[in-house]
Design an enzyme around this catalytic site. Structure first.
Site, PDB file in Angstrom:
ATOM      1  N   ASP A 192      -5.054   9.137  15.435  1.00 45.13           N
ATOM      2  CA  ASP A 192      -5.577   8.683  14.139  1.00 45.13           C
ATOM      3  C   ASP A 192      -6.120   7.264  14.265  1.00 45.13           C
ATOM      4  O   ASP A 192      -5.847   6.398  13.436  1.00 45.13           O
ATOM      5  CB  ASP A 192      -4.481   8.758  13.080  1.00 45.13           C
ATOM      6  CG  ASP A 192      -5.039   8.648  11.656  1.00 45.13           C
ATOM      7  OD1 ASP A 192      -6.272   8.810  11.495  1.00 45.13           O
ATOM      8  OD2 ASP A 192      -4.266   8.381  10.731  1.00 45.13           O
ATOM      9  N   GLY A 220       0.823  -1.200   0.000  1.00 38.91           N
ATOM     10  CA  GLY A 220       0.000   0.000   0.000  1.00 38.91           C
ATOM     11  C   GLY A 220       0.856   1.248   0.000  1.00 38.91           C
ATOM     12  O   GLY A 220       2.093   1.195   0.029  1.00 38.91           O
ATOM     13  N   GLY A 272       0.712   5.523   1.499  1.00 40.56           N
ATOM     14  CA  GLY A 272       0.023   6.528   2.289  1.00 40.56           C
ATOM     15  C   GLY A 272       0.780   7.835   2.262  1.00 40.56           C
ATOM     16  O   GLY A 272       1.758   8.000   1.527  1.00 40.56           O
TER      17      GLY A 272
END
Length: 492
Positions: A350, A238, A240
């Site tokens: 978060d 992934g 980010g």
């Protein structure tokens, strides 16, 4: 004449000290006085045999119930004089030297070696010459001292003291019964008590004991820092705002997750956060394994969670088949990890399903501390223009950028909503601005179909408008565990 009296009539020492406050005749220079190595009073007869004494640590608090018992606290060190049935007669080593009885099963014997290694003034593996060099080197100064193992008498010790530009060495004798002494007639059950006595009565050895010797230590290498060549990248998992995440191998044997960042993205505050988070260890937190920070790019290496992040997993075919019992298990695991962060006064900032990683057997771990801060005075306020995940953020944090442990509790309530909707986006169809407006007017997300009234009630508690009205993670964890156990064994 004065030396003869000092040597043979030791009971006059107190009187002599009052007559000559400096402790030495006026025609002698302190800097030139250097006692011969060995006993200060070698001509005195040996002490009578003392009862055997042993050093013990206190395992549990004990409050005296009568005048002949001794109150002690866990962690205290005491000297045991004798045993009597299930009790021991003990003397406290710290504070007032009281004597009394303590239950024997409240104590654990401490070996001399175990005690010494914890003392700042004990240095093993050095001799007279090295002790001299060490005490004469900065930052040590007048009054620095150490205790070391005796070179010539195994099992005994030596006291080395810096007196201005000289170092004096005193042999510490060990009595067969286990006590210690510099002067015969002044024995002590431990080296700590011996030092305590001569710290106060330093004129007896004419060398003040002011501070333990400081050793020069080589700069410690970061145990997490590893060469980049030890890691191989396999496939990209992934991407980010803080870089890419790859699945890889460590030394061709250990599967790992590798977050790749540029040095330019490693701001000072982010570097400090990584250093602080190295000390966080809990089974529900993703484990930091290594860092490659020399050169480009920077690798942050963690354990690999093969099922990816919780949000993606909930949206997958396997996630859609999870039962309510599974969803409760996930919720409990995250609450357990957040309880640990709460105890450490760390705010995540978060907390969301995308930052929970899932492994085999549905094991869940909290990850991505990119925004985390160690709290000061239990609150952190940011002045930087950080992208804020508004729909997961408490109103006081979204509007005023003021974060606390209670703002994480709000986010946990949103995470519960994600879990029990199988990954549905909260406030779907609303913009960030509309979300804040609706929350300010009292709107709260509706109860998901797969969510029980008890769980929804916890969500609403997390979404209280005043932070102080929200529950702690400890309370949330305990309530969720109770619900989880009841659903698993409803008739137990």
């Amino acid at each position: 004449m004065d030396q003869f009296i000092r040597k043979h009539l030791t009971f006059l020492n107190t009187f002599w000290g009052k007559c000559l406050p400096n402790g030495v005749p006026s025609n002698h220079s302190l800097d030139l006085w250097d006692p011969a190595q060995g006993s200060l009073h070698p001509t005195l007869d040996p002490d009578p045999v003392e009862p055997m004494v042993s050093l013990f640590g206190v395992l549990y608090d004990f409050t005296a119930r009568s005048a002949d018992e001794l109150s002690v606290n866990r962690g205290d060190k005491i000297c045991v004089l004798r045993e009597e049935g299930g009790y021991v007669l003990a003397r406290r080593l710290s504070g007032e030297a009281l004597v009394g009885y303590v239950p024997a099963n409240y104590l654990s014997k401490i070996s001399q070696d175990e005690t010494l290694t914890q003392q700042p003034w004990y240095i093993s593996g050095i001799g007279r010459n090295k002790a001299t060099l060490l005490l004469l080197s900065p930052p040590n100064r007048h009054g620095s001292f150490l205790i070391r193992d005796s070179e010539s008498n195994k099992g005994e010790y030596s006291l080395s003291v810096r007196n201005h530009a000289k170092v004096r060495h005193f042999r510490i004798y060990k009595h067969p019964a286990g006590s210690f002494y510099l002067e015969k007639g002044h024995t002590f059950p431990s080296l700590e008590q011996l030092l305590a006595y001569y710290t106060i009565n330093w004129k007896v050895i004419q060398s003040p004991l002011l501070q333990p010797c400081i050793q020069k230590r080589a700069p410690e290498t970061d145990q997490w820092e590893r060469p980049r060549s030890e890691f191989q990248l396999w496939r990209k998992l992934g991407e980010g705002c803080f870089g890419e995440v790859w699945e890889g191998m460590w030394k061709n044997t250990v599967p790992v997750a590798i977050k790749i960042m540029k040095q330019a993205d490693m701001r000072d505050d982010f570097v400090k956060e990584i250093q602080n988070l190295k000390s966080l260890k809990h089974t529900r937190l993703i484990k930091l394994l290594a860092i490659c920070s020399v050169g480009e790019p920077v690798y942050i290496v963690t354990e690999l969670m093969r099922k990816g992040n919780l949000h993606s997993y909930l949206n997958s075919a396997a996630g859609q088949e999870l039962t309510t019992h599974h969803l409760l298990s996930i919720s409990c695991q995250v609450a357990d990890g957040m309880t640990y962060l709460e105890e450490q006064h760390v705010v995540h900032r978060d907390l969301a399903a995308r930052n929970i990683l899932v492994g085999d057997d549905l094991a869940c771990k909290i990850a991505d501390f990119g925004l985390a801060r160690l709290l000061k005075d239990d609150i952190y306020s940011t002045t930087s223009n950080v992208m804020i995940p508004v729909k997961w953020t408490a109103p006081e944090a979204a509007i005023y950028q003021t974060y606390s442990l209670k703002s994480d509790v709000w986010s946990y309530g949103i995470l519960l909503y994600e879990v029990f909707t199988y990954g549905q986006c909260p406030y779907e169809g609303m913009t960030n601005q509309e979300t804040i407006q609706q929350i300010s007017r009292g709107y709260r997300l509706p109860r998901p179909n797969s969510c029980s009234p008890e769980i929804y009630s916890l969500m609403l508690e997390c979404w209280k408008g005043h932070p102080e009205d929200r529950p702690s993670f400890l309370n949330l964890r305990d309530m969720l565990f109770s619900i989880y156990k009841w659903t698993h064994h409803p008739f137990s």
